[in-house]
Design a protein around this motif. Structure first.
Motif, PDB file in Angstrom:
ATOM      1  N   TRP A   1      -7.459   8.215   3.613  1.00  0.00           N
ATOM      2  CA  TRP A   1      -7.744   8.797   2.312  1.00  0.00           C
ATOM      3  C   TRP A   1      -8.080  10.273   2.486  1.00  0.00           C
ATOM      4  O   TRP A   1      -8.850  10.638   3.390  1.00  0.00           O
ATOM      5  CB  TRP A   1      -8.913   8.090   1.644  1.00  0.00           C
TER       6      TRP A   1
ATOM      7  N   LEU B  85       3.546   4.744  -1.551  1.00  0.00           N
ATOM      8  CA  LEU B  85       2.100   4.547  -1.538  1.00  0.00           C
ATOM      9  C   LEU B  85       1.604   4.779  -2.955  1.00  0.00           C
ATOM     10  O   LEU B  85       1.841   5.844  -3.526  1.00  0.00           O
ATOM     11  CB  LEU B  85       1.422   5.517  -0.578  1.00  0.00           C
TER      12      LEU B  85
ATOM     13  N   CYS C 133      -5.029   1.534  -2.475  1.00  0.00           N
ATOM     14  CA  CYS C 133      -3.744   2.124  -2.127  1.00  0.00           C
ATOM     15  C   CYS C 133      -2.846   1.015  -1.616  1.00  0.00           C
ATOM     16  O   CYS C 133      -3.131   0.433  -0.566  1.00  0.00           O
ATOM     17  CB  CYS C 133      -3.898   3.215  -1.081  1.00  0.00           C
TER      18      CYS C 133
ATOM     19  N   THR D  74      -2.660  -3.134   1.742  1.00  0.00           N
ATOM     20  CA  THR D  74      -3.501  -2.323   0.849  1.00  0.00           C
ATOM     21  C   THR D  74      -4.749  -1.862   1.588  1.00  0.00           C
ATOM     22  O   THR D  74      -5.323  -2.619   2.373  1.00  0.00           O
ATOM     23  CB  THR D  74      -3.895  -3.132  -0.394  1.00  0.00           C
TER      24      THR D  74
ATOM     25  N   GLY E  99       0.818   9.344  -1.153  1.00  0.00           N
ATOM     26  CA  GLY E  99       0.899   8.881  -2.523  1.00  0.00           C
ATOM     27  C   GLY E  99       0.772  10.037  -3.487  1.00  0.00           C
ATOM     28  O   GLY E  99       0.647  11.196  -3.077  1.00  0.00           O
TER      29      GLY E  99
ATOM     30  N   GLU F 241      -1.714   4.785  -5.399  1.00  0.00           N
ATOM     31  CA  GLU F 241      -3.171   4.752  -5.525  1.00  0.00           C
ATOM     32  C   GLU F 241      -3.575   4.317  -6.928  1.00  0.00           C
ATOM     33  O   GLU F 241      -2.853   4.545  -7.901  1.00  0.00           O
ATOM     34  CB  GLU F 241      -3.772   6.146  -5.267  1.00  0.00           C
TER      35      GLU F 241
ATOM     36  N   CYS G  11      -3.784   8.863  -0.846  1.00  0.00           N
ATOM     37  CA  CYS G  11      -3.604   7.923   0.242  1.00  0.00           C
ATOM     38  C   CYS G  11      -2.472   8.427   1.133  1.00  0.00           C
ATOM     39  O   CYS G  11      -1.500   9.015   0.625  1.00  0.00           O
ATOM     40  CB  CYS G  11      -3.255   6.556  -0.346  1.00  0.00           C
TER      41      CYS G  11
END
Length: 125
Positions: A36, A4, A22, A78, A116, A6, A96
């Motif tokens: 998020w 992931l 993301c 995304t 992420g 971002e 993310c």
């Protein structure tokens, strides 16, 4: 390998806007939920918004309702977070997260195994 990534963070003045992205890769199947989260220095990581990738359901923390909008592009794997009317208290590292099977989606950090690296958002007064 699940990844992931971002992007879109930065520094803005109060009242300004930012759009975070993301991009998810490496999943064999479409993730059920993506979310998020944010973490300010010295504070717990908290949920901001989540979206069901198989439909249109969205979920928001009370602190961002009416200011933030989560959206998705399934073709690009995304998700986006449009942040408007930003406040200094929105300053944090934004992360993310994703889960393949979660249903319904939540904004609870313990429900998401994949994360992420984060993107920094700084809002000055």
């Amino acid at each position: 390998q699940v990844q992931l990534v971002e992007s879109g963070g930065g520094a803005v003045q109060a009242g300004g806007s930012l759009r975070l992205s993301c991009a998810a890769s490496g999943y064999r199947y479409r993730t059920n939920c993506m979310g998020w989260f944010r973490q300010a220095p010295g504070k717990e990581r908290e949920g901001v918004a989540a979206i069901y990738m198989g439909g249109s359901s969205t979920y928001y923390a009370d602190s961002v309702k009416g200011r933030f909008t989560i959206s998705k592009d399934n073709d690009k794997n995304t998700v986006y977070l449009q942040m408007n009317s930003l406040k200094p208290e929105d300053t944090a590292m934004y992360y993310c997260a994703a889960d393949l099977w979660l249903s319904p989606c939540t904004v609870q950090k313990y429900d998401y195994p994949d994360w992420g690296q984060g993107t920094q958002v700084t809002v000055s007064s």
